[in-house]
Design a protein around this motif. Structure first.
Motif, short mmCIF file in Angstrom:
data_model
loop_
_atom_site.label_atom_id
_atom_site.label_comp_id
_atom_site.label_asym_id
_atom_site.label_seq_id
_atom_site.Cartn_x
_atom_site.Cartn_y
_atom_site.Cartn_z
N PHE A 46 -68.23 34.30 8.73
CA PHE A 46 -68.37 34.18 10.11
C PHE A 46 -67.28 34.80 11.13
CE2 PHE A 46 -70.57 30.75 7.61
CZ PHE A 46 -71.83 30.93 8.01
N PRO A 47 -67.34 36.03 11.17
CA PRO A 47 -66.42 36.75 11.52
C PRO A 47 -65.76 36.45 13.10
CG PRO A 47 -68.12 38.34 11.45
CD PRO A 47 -68.34 37.14 10.82
N ASN A 48 -66.59 35.90 13.67
CA ASN A 48 -66.30 35.61 15.01
C ASN A 48 -65.59 34.10 15.30
OD1 ASN A 48 -66.99 37.93 16.12
ND2 ASN A 48 -69.28 37.26 16.31
N LEU A 49 -65.58 33.26 14.22
CA LEU A 49 -65.03 31.96 14.53
C LEU A 49 -63.47 32.09 14.12
CD1 LEU A 49 -67.53 29.87 12.51
CD2 LEU A 49 -67.30 29.90 14.76
N GLN A 50 -62.95 31.08 14.76
CA GLN A 50 -61.05 31.17 14.85
C GLN A 50 -61.07 29.68 13.87
OE1 GLN A 50 -59.19 33.55 15.97
NE2 GLN A 50 -61.07 34.52 16.51
N PHE A 51 -60.20 29.70 13.16
CA PHE A 51 -59.60 28.57 12.32
C PHE A 51 -58.10 28.30 12.25
CE2 PHE A 51 -63.37 30.21 10.53
CZ PHE A 51 -64.34 29.50 10.09
N VAL A 52 -57.94 26.96 12.35
CA VAL A 52 -56.51 26.33 12.35
C VAL A 52 -56.49 25.33 11.31
CG1 VAL A 52 -54.91 25.11 13.71
CG2 VAL A 52 -56.22 26.56 14.91
N GLY B 46 -66.59 30.03 18.29
CA GLY B 46 -65.96 28.58 18.41
C GLY B 46 -64.70 28.56 17.40
N THR B 47 -63.99 27.44 17.63
CA THR B 47 -62.83 27.15 16.81
C THR B 47 -63.06 26.04 15.89
OG1 THR B 47 -61.45 28.09 18.78
CG2 THR B 47 -60.47 26.66 17.21
#
Length: 408
Positions: free
Chosen positions: A247-253, A227-228
């Motif tokens: 959590f290496p598959n999460l994206q962060f803004v 997720g994002t």
């Protein structure tokens, strides 16, 4: 048994428990020696409780022996730390060396007698600096941390230049500004940069560490771990970077004012480049980024109900059924329901918010009412406080009122 004897026994027992833990795990003993540890290695639920027991009991015993009359006197012993920050005294004292009061005074532009009185005060009250021989100054672990850790130094400056004056005058009155502090920062980038560093220092404070958020929220379940997350008011991305590592598959803004996030992307570790992004955004304006989770860590406590509702409503255009709003914030307890040290921290923050922002910390019922006023589609509110944590986790689901939306 009298209360003072009872407290002394508790201190002795819990101190022995801590000592045994340190010895069994080959951890360094507490010390203010210059090369000593600047953080206590007391982790795990039992050691966190032991620490709170000792601190709460020693404080109560101190005040009982001091007596009611003396307890009513104002505490002003932070003035020496204010001077140490203002004149950057820690940077002028050599590591693993010493300097005379006279030479130090010449380097920082103060009179020798004032330097001597300021530092001797800091030594006795705060264990900041030491006098290895008469007339000479050397570091302790505490003063060396001020010299070497820019976030610690920023934290001192923020407290003395913004929080302390606000207790007496109110933030806007003291700074002669008719704008909220975050808008004032737009024309004072030096203050904005210090604020970002100070927040990074404070997030790591005992019981406030973002590791509690990382370990006690189901990040791995967000869109099956892919997720994002939008980190509103995320400053330099300190919390998002921690979560991204785990959590290496999460994206962060990370969203914040442009003057706050300046230079943050370039400072990220190479392995997080591209996965933790920064975006200039005023959270009172319409949210444009669609995400699975909107993280607000220590955000709403900065704002009164009127403005907090505006922040929440600004998210609505980007929300989809099942979107989560996750707060990491204090929940005001009922008196006497948590350890003295934790309750003191919460009450302290509540008054800081009153004087600094004309805002407040909130009880559970206050938070429920806040979301209800913002929009009835903020539903299924859950709140929990991890063992050993000072901050609580509050999760809110966006969807039809009263309808549970599961993590996808």
């Amino acid at each position: 048994m009298s209360r003072i004897v009872e407290l002394a026994a508790l201190i002795q027992q819990r101190t022995a428990d801590i000592n045994a833990h340190l010895q069994e795990n080959n951890l360094p003993q507490p010390t203010f020696d210059e090369d000593g540890p600047t953080e206590q290695n007391l982790t795990g639920e039992e050691m966190v409780k032991a620490r709170d027991d000792v601190l709460g009991a020693t404080l109560e015993l101190h005040n009982l022996i001091l007596g009611p009359a003396m307890c009513l006197r104002p505490v002003l012993n932070g003035v020496s730390l204010q001077a140490i920050y203002k004149y950057d005294i820690a940077a002028a004292v050599p590591v693993h060396g010493e300097i005379s009061f006279a030479e130090l005074a010449n380097k920082i532009g103060l009179s020798e007698h004032n330097v001597r009185r300021i530092l001797r005060y800091a030594m006795v009250f705060h264990h900041v600096f030491r006098e290895p021989r008469e007339g000479f100054v050397a570091h302790t672990a505490a003063s060396r941390r001020v010299r070497e850790n820019p976030n610690t130094r920023a934290g001192l400056g923020y407290m003395f230049d913004e929080v302390w004056p606000s207790f007496a005058h109110g933030w806007n009155d003291y700074h002669k500004s008719d704008k909220p502090f975050y808008k004032h920062y737009a024309s004072h980038p030096d203050m904005a940069q210090r604020f970002g560093k100070a927040m990074a220092a404070f997030t790591d404070a005992h019981g406030n560490a973002p590791s509690f958020l990382a370990k006690n929220y189901p990040w791995e379940a967000i869109n099956n771990g892919n997720g994002t997350v939008v980190d509103l008011g995320g400053a330099k991305g300190h919390v998002s970077a921690l979560l991204a590592h785990q959590f290496p598959n999460l994206q962060f803004v990370v969203q914040d004012m442009p003057e706050v996030i300046a230079g943050a992307a370039e400072a990220l570790p190479e392995d997080l480049q591209g996965r933790v992004k920064f975006q200039a955004h005023d959270f009172f304006t319409e949210q444009k980024v669609h995400a699975d989770v909107y993280l607000l860590r220590n955000i709403l406590h900065n704002w009164s109900d009127t403005y907090s509702i505006r922040i929440l409503r600004a998210l609505i255009p980007a929300l989809r059924p099942g979107s989560r709003i996750v707060l990491h914030d204090y929940i005001l307890p009922q008196p006497g329901t948590m350890s003295r040290m934790k309750e003191m921290a919460v009450r302290d923050m509540d008054l800081i918010m009153l004087t600094l922002c004309n805002s407040r910390e909130r009880q559970e019922a206050d938070r429920i009412e806040l979301f209800k006023k913002a929009d009835s589609r903020f539903s299924n509110i859950k709140m929990w406080t991890p063992h050993g944590a000072a901050l609580s986790i509050i999760e809110v689901v966006w969807g039809e009122a009263g309808v549970q939306a599961a993590l996808s």
